[in-house]
Scaffold this motif. Structure first.
Motif, PDB file in Angstrom:
ATOM      1  N   ARG A  50       2.095  10.349 -10.025  1.00 27.32           N
ATOM      2  CA  ARG A  50       1.043  10.253 -11.280  1.00 27.32           C
ATOM      3  C   ARG A  50       0.883  11.568 -10.741  1.00 27.32           C
ATOM      4  NH1 ARG A  50       0.708   4.321 -10.826  1.00 27.32           N
ATOM      5  NH2 ARG A  50      -1.223   4.593  -9.556  1.00 27.32           N
ATOM      6  N   THR A  51       0.159  11.899 -10.020  1.00 27.28           N
ATOM      7  CA  THR A  51      -0.826  13.026  -9.668  1.00 27.28           C
ATOM      8  C   THR A  51      -0.185  14.317 -10.077  1.00 27.28           C
ATOM      9  OG1 THR A  51      -1.602  11.619  -8.039  1.00 27.28           O
ATOM     10  CG2 THR A  51      -2.082  14.081  -8.399  1.00 27.28           C
ATOM     11  N   ALA A  52       1.447  14.359  -9.647  1.00 18.96           N
ATOM     12  CA  ALA A  52       2.367  15.757 -10.081  1.00 18.96           C
ATOM     13  C   ALA A  52       2.031  15.474 -11.498  1.00 18.96           C
ATOM     14  CB  ALA A  52       3.778  15.303  -9.203  1.00 18.96           C
ATOM     15  N   GLU A  53       2.601  14.460 -12.163  1.00 18.16           N
ATOM     16  CA  GLU A  53       2.846  14.249 -13.491  1.00 18.16           C
ATOM     17  C   GLU A  53       1.773  15.015 -13.850  1.00 18.16           C
ATOM     18  OE1 GLU A  53       5.491  13.653 -16.230  1.00 18.16           O
ATOM     19  OE2 GLU A  53       5.541  13.720 -14.448  1.00 18.16           O
ATOM     20  N   ARG A  54       1.041  14.773 -13.741  1.00 15.61           N
ATOM     21  CA  ARG A  54      -0.729  15.377 -14.248  1.00 15.61           C
ATOM     22  C   ARG A  54      -0.769  16.376 -14.308  1.00 15.61           C
ATOM     23  NH1 ARG A  54      -3.533  10.450 -12.115  1.00 15.61           N
ATOM     24  NH2 ARG A  54      -3.733   8.827 -13.553  1.00 15.61           N
ATOM     25  N   ALA A  55      -0.633  16.669 -12.696  1.00 15.43           N
ATOM     26  CA  ALA A  55      -0.827  18.149 -12.955  1.00 15.43           C
ATOM     27  C   ALA A  55       0.022  19.617 -13.388  1.00 15.43           C
ATOM     28  CB  ALA A  55      -0.387  18.470 -10.764  1.00 15.43           C
ATOM     29  N   LYS A 112       0.699   6.512  -6.965  1.00 17.07           N
ATOM     30  CA  LYS A 112      -0.441   7.253  -6.806  1.00 17.07           C
ATOM     31  C   LYS A 112       0.549   9.149  -7.108  1.00 17.07           C
ATOM     32  CE  LYS A 112      -4.746   8.059  -5.643  1.00 17.07           C
ATOM     33  NZ  LYS A 112      -5.945   7.980  -4.490  1.00 17.07           N
ATOM     34  N   LYS A 113       0.819   8.988  -6.064  1.00 17.83           N
ATOM     35  CA  LYS A 113       1.114  10.697  -6.187  1.00 17.83           C
ATOM     36  C   LYS A 113       2.409  10.965  -6.979  1.00 17.83           C
ATOM     37  CE  LYS A 113       2.355  12.103  -1.492  1.00 17.83           C
ATOM     38  NZ  LYS A 113       2.987  11.398  -0.670  1.00 17.83           N
ATOM     39  N   ALA A 129       0.603  -1.477  -0.013  1.00 20.35           N
ATOM     40  CA  ALA A 129      -0.240   0.123   0.078  1.00 20.35           C
ATOM     41  C   ALA A 129       1.270   1.041  -0.222  1.00 20.35           C
ATOM     42  CB  ALA A 129      -0.585  -0.217   1.644  1.00 20.35           C
ATOM     43  N   GLU A 130       1.639   1.001   0.911  1.00 19.40           N
ATOM     44  CA  GLU A 130       2.660   2.601   0.737  1.00 19.40           C
ATOM     45  C   GLU A 130       3.444   3.105  -0.614  1.00 19.40           C
ATOM     46  OE1 GLU A 130       5.914   1.362   3.819  1.00 19.40           O
ATOM     47  OE2 GLU A 130       4.948   2.602   5.430  1.00 19.40           O
TER      48      GLU A 130
END
Length: 416
Positions: free
Chosen positions: A317-322, A314-315, A307-308
């Motif tokens: 990937r989110t930064a890459e999209r932002a 996930k963090k 999970a870690e």
């Protein structure tokens, strides 16, 4: 010496055998055969007629073969011709369109024992898309057939199709050359090759077909067959060994992969002692205490670690999209004023450079086209400056012509 002693010596007793034995005469019982002459061809296959076997067979023999669905219409059309051809040899035939099979069997009228095998070859050829006119030739005494299976030689489908097309050649030229050199009929159909001809030609065609599927081009065998045909025409070389005349093609191993580039960096120094042994997985678990945990605790710890890792990914990937939605930074205050001044200065410098170049182009164009006019203007200005200061200014004539122009005209008339 008595008779008993003589008998004992003849049976291998103490009596010595004669030193010299008589040589055996192997030609003792040979007699001349006036009927055996050189004109007789011992390899000729004699024809088998009805008079050679007047009694019917005691047992019935039969053969059956299946045919594909696309051959059904053709076989239905030509089956009466097949029936009439086999009835002349005393063979009965049957076409079953429901099961998709053809059957041949002997009857009481059959006189040739080998004809049932010929009939079996006939239905095999018909099932492999050989035309009826060609397939009926297999019933002749000097004709044989061979069905070569090529579907299981190569597993790769694309490679199999390419090599099968290589056997046919462009516009069927390779297959035609094989037929002419071997005196055989060759038909490539699906996963089989149907061949009809004499036994020598069948053997040559089978070798060519199998070698072609094993990546040996048919042109090598075609060259060899052409040389053999020319050598057979020479009566002096007819009985000699032809190996010295046949070409010997060497197999070349072509590299399919490019050779790896040599490393040009510094060479690694060889260590005097081998590196330390790495700990095993069990040793690592013993050090961390994980080895002594229960299976449920191990599964829970693995789930937490997973999970870690997923949360971290996930963090990322989110930064890459932002990144696509972040506004660019804008200058403010003194930096903005300096940037605006720099832009204005750059625009002024560009405008001045363009004006100077445009003026220079006009000047060059004017100097190239009007040098004589400039000289005339310079002479007129010099004459005007030589007059007294009290003279009246140059005035125009009644028709509007300047005085300078009138003077120029008068000076030209005086010279004339």
């Amino acid at each position: 010496m008595s008779d008993s002693e003589t008998e004992f010596d003849a049976q291998g007793g103490s009596a010595a055998a004669p030193a010299e034995t008589e040589k055996k005469n192997h030609k003792k019982y040979r007699r001349d055969k006036p009927w055996d002459t050189e004109e007789i061809d011992k390899w000729t296959i004699a024809s088998f007629t009805r008079d050679d076997n007047l009694q019917p067979f005691t047992e019935e023999s039969s053969f059956a073969t299946l045919f594909p669905k696309y051959r059904e219409a053709y076989l239905r059309d030509v089956w009466p011709h097949v029936t009439s051809a086999l009835e002349a040899q005393g063979i009965s035939c049957e076409l079953d369109l429901i099961e998709g099979s053809m059957t041949v069997r002997t009857t009481r009228k059959t006189f040739d024992p080998y004809m049932i095998l010929k009939a079996r070859d006939l239905i095999k050829l018909l099932s492999r898309s050989v035309p009826l006119q060609q397939a009926l030739k297999v019933l002749d005494d000097g004709m044989a057939c061979d069905i070569i299976k090529i579907g299981n030689v190569i597993r790769n489908k694309e490679r199999f199709v390419k090599r099968r097309q290589r056997l046919i050649g462009p516009n069927g030229n390779t297959l035609k050359a094989i037929e002419l050199l071997t005196q055989c009929y060759v038909l490539v159909q699906g996963n089989t090759v149907s061949v009809m001809g004499d036994y020598k030609g069948l053997k040559a065609v089978r070798r060519i077909v199998l070698d072609c599927l094993n990546n040996i081009h048919p042109i090598y065998h075609i060259k060899e067959l052409m040389i053999k045909r020319e050598l057979a025409r020479d009566p002096q070389l007819k009985e000699e060994n032809w190996d010295r005349f046949l070409p010997k093609f060497r197999k070349r191993n072509v590299q399919t992969k490019k050779p790896m580039a040599k490393k040009t960096g510094p060479k690694k120094e060889k260590m005097l002692f081998p590196p330390a042994q790495q700990p095993r997985k069990v040793d690592t678990q013993l050090e961390s205490g994980e080895y002594f945990l229960r299976p449920a605790e191990k599964a829970k710890r693995a789930a937490v670690a997973k999970a870690e890792v997923e949360a971290e990914k996930k963090k990322e990937r989110t930064a890459e999209r932002a990144k696509d939605f972040v506004a660019p930074s804008e200058a403010s205050g003194d930096a903005a004023r300096k940037l605006l001044k720099r832009q204005r200065d750059e625009a002024d410098r560009t405008a001045r450079t363009e004006d100077a170049s445009r003026l220079q182009d006009l000047k060059n164009k004017f100097l190239a086209g009007g040098k004589s006019d400039l000289k005339a203007l310079a002479a007129a200005s010099a004459a005007g400056s030589a007059e007294p200061a009290s003279a009246a200014p140059v005035s125009a004539s009644a028709d509007g012509e300047p005085a300078a122009k009138r003077r120029k005209k008068s000076a030209g008339a005086g010279k004339a």
